[in-house]
Every structure is written in structure tokens, then in C-alpha cells.
Motif scaffolding. Structure first.
Motif, PDB file in Angstrom:
ATOM      1  N   ASN A 259     -12.180  -7.627  10.244  1.00 48.75           N
ATOM      2  CA  ASN A 259     -10.796  -7.852  10.642  1.00 48.75           C
ATOM      3  C   ASN A 259     -10.443  -9.326  10.465  1.00 48.75           C
ATOM      4  O   ASN A 259      -9.886  -9.971  11.339  1.00 48.75           O
ATOM      5  CB  ASN A 259     -10.620  -7.422  12.099  1.00 48.75           C
ATOM      6  N   TYR A 260     -10.822  -9.808   9.295  1.00 46.06           N
ATOM      7  CA  TYR A 260     -10.655 -11.233   9.014  1.00 46.06           C
ATOM      8  C   TYR A 260      -9.284 -11.589   8.433  1.00 46.06           C
ATOM      9  O   TYR A 260      -8.729 -10.849   7.630  1.00 46.06           O
ATOM     10  CB  TYR A 260     -11.754 -11.668   8.040  1.00 46.06           C
ATOM     11  N   THR A 261      -8.737 -12.689   8.884  1.00 48.49           N
ATOM     12  CA  THR A 261      -7.497 -13.234   8.324  1.00 48.49           C
ATOM     13  C   THR A 261      -7.705 -14.720   8.089  1.00 48.49           C
ATOM     14  O   THR A 261      -8.202 -15.417   8.977  1.00 48.49           O
ATOM     15  CB  THR A 261      -6.343 -13.116   9.332  1.00 48.49           C
ATOM     16  N   PRO A 262      -7.370 -15.210   6.927  1.00 45.00           N
ATOM     17  CA  PRO A 262      -7.549 -16.655   6.690  1.00 45.00           C
ATOM     18  C   PRO A 262      -6.697 -17.495   7.607  1.00 45.00           C
ATOM     19  O   PRO A 262      -5.637 -17.082   8.064  1.00 45.00           O
ATOM     20  CB  PRO A 262      -7.149 -16.833   5.227  1.00 45.00           C
ATOM     21  N   ASN A 263      -7.153 -18.659   7.894  1.00 45.44           N
ATOM     22  CA  ASN A 263      -6.459 -19.614   8.752  1.00 45.44           C
ATOM     23  C   ASN A 263      -5.414 -20.363   7.919  1.00 45.44           C
ATOM     24  O   ASN A 263      -5.735 -21.136   7.038  1.00 45.44           O
ATOM     25  CB  ASN A 263      -7.484 -20.588   9.327  1.00 45.44           C
ATOM     26  N   ARG A 264      -4.163 -20.110   8.247  1.00 44.46           N
ATOM     27  CA  ARG A 264      -3.086 -20.684   7.449  1.00 44.46           C
ATOM     28  C   ARG A 264      -2.989 -22.197   7.578  1.00 44.46           C
ATOM     29  O   ARG A 264      -2.495 -22.880   6.689  1.00 44.46           O
ATOM     30  CB  ARG A 264      -1.730 -20.073   7.867  1.00 44.46           C
ATOM     31  N   ASN A 265      -3.469 -22.701   8.708  1.00 42.14           N
ATOM     32  CA  ASN A 265      -3.446 -24.144   8.888  1.00 42.14           C
ATOM     33  C   ASN A 265      -4.299 -24.825   7.825  1.00 42.14           C
ATOM     34  O   ASN A 265      -3.910 -25.834   7.260  1.00 42.14           O
ATOM     35  CB  ASN A 265      -4.018 -24.511  10.257  1.00 42.14           C
TER      36      ASN A 265
ATOM     37  N   MET B 219     -12.726 -16.317  15.856  1.00 36.22           N
ATOM     38  CA  MET B 219     -12.668 -15.399  14.720  1.00 36.22           C
ATOM     39  C   MET B 219     -13.501 -15.913  13.554  1.00 36.22           C
ATOM     40  O   MET B 219     -13.732 -17.094  13.420  1.00 36.22           O
ATOM     41  CB  MET B 219     -11.230 -15.234  14.259  1.00 36.22           C
TER      42      MET B 219
END
Lengths: 316, 316
Positions: B44-50, B1
Motif C-alpha cells: 500500500n505504498y505511495t511515493p512522498n510528494r514532498n 510508511m
DNA sequence: CTGAAAGCGCTAACAC
DNA sequence: GTGTTAGCGCTTTCAG
């Protein structure tokens, strides 16, 4: 807390060496390994898993979607998954939706967020079309059968199970049988129940179907409504032993005897059903949870049927 | 992603700008904000919570330590915590120990690993001395009272509760009363029970105390053992309604009547107890779980007592 | 066998 | 308002 750089500095080696001893790589000289290990112990150092997860792109944690967290059926599936998880070195995060679509999607997004390696859905609010896109970010397995190839399933053949119970009730001479269900018509499982009912009894009088039953109190209410019917049912199939317990309570308040005045059969072979000597169909939900969990971590999209069994006691 | 760099490049802005719109900062011109948002949606981007958790040093997830995952009491506490967690935007990870000390420490280490912001311990295997060091890495709250100032508590006053029940039983004319417990002498709660017992009845004949009871079957066995005693008890205080259910089952198999031949009182006001009309002491475990959860996320080390209530029904 | 260095994806000073 | 840059703490080529 200290980090890997600090450990490296104190031990007089590079971070790569520290990393190597941390990950039990070979090709680290015994003396350096010992030196590093000593510093690690002295400093009481533990690596930051967030950093590791970030790099590796996996978290060894699985999400477990349940609608309600106070329902024996979902609890059992959770227990199954929990058993397997510690065995396999995974961690489980419980995700209660209350059948809220947005919440459910939010949870599924945790796959995209890289917070979860996989998700098991015990019961869903969204249509499969909305769920499937998330399967590209992590394994998603369902406890309900679906044809969709993207979704692994550990499922119960509810249609057969209901068919068998209704058939059994019919053979016992019951012609007016009612049943309770969790969700209403939007639920596939309810639809299967109705189909099975019609298969056996021909038609279903709408009053004989009582939805939104989740706990004992709901069962009591169901009993109240069902037993007040003009042509009242002589048998009730409850979607859970606690619900059956509620029905029983109401029936007893009317001084009815079980099974002479009313036959009752429950589900999941719960303690309350054992105590009250209810017949019950055990869908082996713990196994369902175990199997579902195994499928996620194996990244398998198989469809696995979990057999049910009918337990005959004195309530029919 | 995709990642934030890619979004920045496509939107023709810097990563900081993307980060700003992601975090709803002000001081971003409307047109850039819109442009970035469009790319985010398109991709359709979502930030990486890690990555976020790594920087922020917190994960908004709380660990919930339970010994067994098939016990109604711990389930109830979990339910309380789960309720609060979705309300407060946290996530809960269930950590079953089976009272294994190493496992428990492993779970506590998750605080150090930065995997968890806090932990609630419903029941512990390790001595406080072994647990307390971990409280420097995150909030740890207990569902059992402890003086240690590092540990917040949402607890039940078990001593008073048992005292009251035994007193009640004594007033009802019972002189030989037995009780069941979960763990043996190593458990503080068992010791409190015994102390309360001695306070009321003077002495405790060892045969009258039956440990290792977790479920209905254990209750059945307890009944078998206890009712075979030479001077058998006329009343049994079970550590849970399901266990009481097991005792009831065995007593009934002997054609005993409740309460004439045997008085039974359970705990936690479970469905099975309601159905069987058991008296029960409700320790309000759901509230315990809720309160414990609140304490962790508020980083509070208060000692909060949760009141219990005795429910009188026909089994005494 | 060991170290340097390039990231993983994001945030947050710090300039401009 | 916006971009540059230095990390957060760790893993993993790639040389040597």
C-alpha cells in the motif's frame, strides 16, 4: 536561488550553524549569528520549505474537502476554517470533489503523500469504511456526525433541527409541507430530514420531497414542481435561503403572497433571506468550519456539537 | 510508511527500477514491472510528494490571494480558479490577507520557498514595486490591470463599466447619484470610479461617495447615511448586489419605493439581486478567476480583458 | 558553541 | 534493461 551550503560558505561557517540561526536556536555566538544573518539578508535567501517539510514530515497545510465550490453553505464552512488557519499559521488547500468518489480518495491520498497534515470533510461521497484507512496518515475530521472513533466531528444535530422546524410548521396549522434537499437518499442528512418529517407528520408523500437543490435556480424549479401538485403544500422548508429565494420567485410569478398563500422557511440566514424577510434556521456553518479546523490541528477526535438557532421572520 | 528503498529491496530490484515503474517509464521488463507493482500494492505504498517536489522544484499548487474570505466577489473569482484547477490537475491554496501588507508579502514568499508554482492576486495591499520582485520565483498574475510586463492580468475594464452605468443613470434623469465602494482612495478601482463619475457628472460631492462596503450590513449603513443627506441622491450604484440589498432594506424601512423614490443598481448579478429585481452589472468574476488561473499555469503574462455586461431590471 | 556527517524519500545521469 | 550513485536543500545527532 542560493541554498544553505552557499550561505554557509560565504559566511564562513558550517551549514549547521546556518540552520541554527535560521531556527532561532540558542548557543550560537552573537558574532556568528550576525555574520550569517547578514549573508542571508544580502543574498535575499529563503529556505526551501519542501526540504524542511520532507525532513519534518509535516507541512502545516490542511485540506478542505467540499463537494461544490459555488454553494453558500460550503463557502461558509470554508470561511470559518480560513479564519482559523491564518490565526494558527496554517495554510488551507481547497479540494472540490463534485461528489466524485475517485477524486475524493485522490484527495485523501494527499495525507499519505505527505502533502497534507490533515483533512476536513464537509460532505463525502465515499462510505466511512473507505475513508477511515486514511486517518492513519493524518487527522481527518468531519462536519457530519459519525460514531467512528477515528474521525473527529464538528457537527450539527440535523435531526433535532428538522424536528423543531416541522413541529413549528405543524403548530402553525400546516399539514401539507414540502421540503427540498441537496443530495438524494444516499445522504445521511436527507435521511434524517425524512425521519424527522415522519416523526411529526406521520407519513411523507414522496412528491413532497424535492432533491438536488443547490442554488436559486434549483429552488425556482422546486417551486414550479411543488406548487403544481394536486394537493399542493402550504409550506416549504428549503435547504438554504437562496433556494428559498428561488421558490419565492416562482411563487411570486404566480402572484402568491407569503406567508398567506405559501409559508417559506430557509436555512443559514443568508443576505437574500434577510432581504426577503424569510424565517431561517441558522446552523452556524462558520462556527462548524472553525471548530472542524481546530479539531484537525489539535489532532482531536472529539465529537463537537454546534448549536443551531431558528430565526423567526415574517415568511411563516 | 514504506519508502522506495524498502519496495526495491522486497521486490528484489534497485530503486531506479521502482522509480521507473512509478513514473511509467518504458524499458522496464514486464516481469520486473509486475513484481514491483505487486509489492507496491501489497505494501500500500505511495511515493512522498514532498521528496518529488523537492527534486523537481515544482509543486503543482497555485496560491490564490484574496483580501477577505467572506465576500461574494472574491468567492466568485475563487470558484472560477477552483474549477480550472481540478480540470488541469492543480491544487489551490487560499491566502486571505485582510489587506495586511506583511501577510501579503509572506504569501508571496511562498513562491521563493518553493511551496507554490504561481500566485494569483485578486486584490493587493502592496504597491507593485514590492510585488514584482517575487515574480522571478514563480508566475504572478493579477485580476487588476497593470502595465508592468512581469505581471499577467485577467482584468475588468472598470473605468468603461462605471462610465456606462453613470451615463445610463444620467440619461434616466438622475443628477444626484451616489455610489459605494470597497476600499477607499488607496484602491485603483475606487479612483477609476471617481474618474468615471466626474467624466459624466462633472463633479463629485464627497458625501456621495461611501467607502468600506463589503457586505449587506455595510450597505444598510450606507443607505442610512446617504438617504439622510440634505440633497439626497435619487440613485445609488452599489459595489455589489448584497450591498444593494442592504441599501434596499434601509430604503424600505423608510417606506421608499424602488425605483420611484430611489433607483438602485448593483454588481455581479447575485441571487439577492435577482430576487429583488435589481439592475446589475455582471463583471463575470467567475471568468476572471478562470482566466487568471489559466494565465498562471501557462506562465503567460498576457493582459486579458474580461467583458462585463449590464443587466437591466426594474430597479432603475 | 561549532562542525562533520548521516539522512529525509526520491530522481536522473551514467555505467554496464 | 537495470543498478550505482550523486544529489535536491535542509535538520539533527554526535563529537569535540
Amino acid at each position: 536561488m542560493a541554498n544553505i551550503n552557499e550561505i554557509a560558505k560565504i559566511a564562513g561557517v558550517s551549514v549547521s550553524t546556518v540552520s541554527r540561526v535560521l531556527n532561532h536556536h540558542k548557543y550560537v555566538s552573537e558574532d556568528k549569528r550576525a555574520a550569517v544573518q547578514k549573508v542571508i539578508n544580502d543574498m535575499n535567501y529563503t529556505p526551501n520549505r519542501n526540504a524542511i517539510d520532507l525532513i519534518r514530515g509535516e507541512t502545516k497545510t490542511i485540506g478542505f474537502i467540499i463537494p461544490y465550490n459555488n454553494n453558500q453553505a460550503f463557502d461558509q464552512m470554508l470561511h470559518g476554517a480560513l479564519n482559523k488557519s491564518v490565526e494558527k499559521g496554517y495554510t488551507i488547500t481547497v479540494l472540490p470533489t463534485k461528489y466524485n468518489k475517485e477524486k475524493e480518495i485522490e484527495y485523501l491520498s494527499m495525507l499519505k503523500n505527505k502533502l497534507l497534515d490533515g483533512i476536513v470533510i464537509t460532505s463525502r461521497a465515499n462510505p466511512w469504511e473507505a475513508i477511515i484507512p486514511y486517518s492513519q496518515y493524518g487527522e481527518v475530521v468531519s462536519c457530519e456526525y459519525t460514531e467512528h472513533p477515528e474521525i473527529g466531528c464538528a457537527y450539527i444535530d440535523r435531526y433535532s433541527s428538522y424536528l423543531e422546524v416541522f413541529q413549528y410548521l405543524k403548530e402553525k396549522g400546516h399539514t401539507t409541507v414540502a421540503f427540498t434537499a441537496a443530495r438524494g437518499m444516499q445522504s445521511v442528512s436527507t435521511q434524517q430530514t425524512i425521519a424527522a418529517y415522519k416523526e411529526i407528520f406521520g407519513e411523507l408523500r414522496p412528491e413532497l420531497y424535492y432533491p438536488d437543490c443547490y442554488n436559486m435556480e434549483d429552488g425556482y424549479l422546486a417551486g414550479k414542481k411543488l406548487l403544481a401538485l394536486p394537493a399542493r403544500p402550504t409550506a416549504i422548508y428549503a435547504n438554504g435561503d437562496e433556494i428559498a429565494g428561488g421558490i419565492y420567485q416562482y411563487a411570486r410569478s404566480l402572484h402568491m403572497n407569503i406567508p398567506e398563500d405559501l409559508a417559506i422557511i430557509g436555512q443559514e440566514n443568508q443576505p437574500i433571506g434577510i432581504a426577503l424577510d424569510f424565517s431561517s434556521v441558522d446552523h452556524q456553518l462558520i462556527k462548524v468550519g472553525e471548530q472542524a479546523f481546530d479539531l484537525v490541528i489539535q489532532k482531536s477526535r472529539q465529537k463537537v456539537n454546534i448549536p443551531y438557532r431558528i430565526i423567526h421572520r415574517s415568511s411563516i
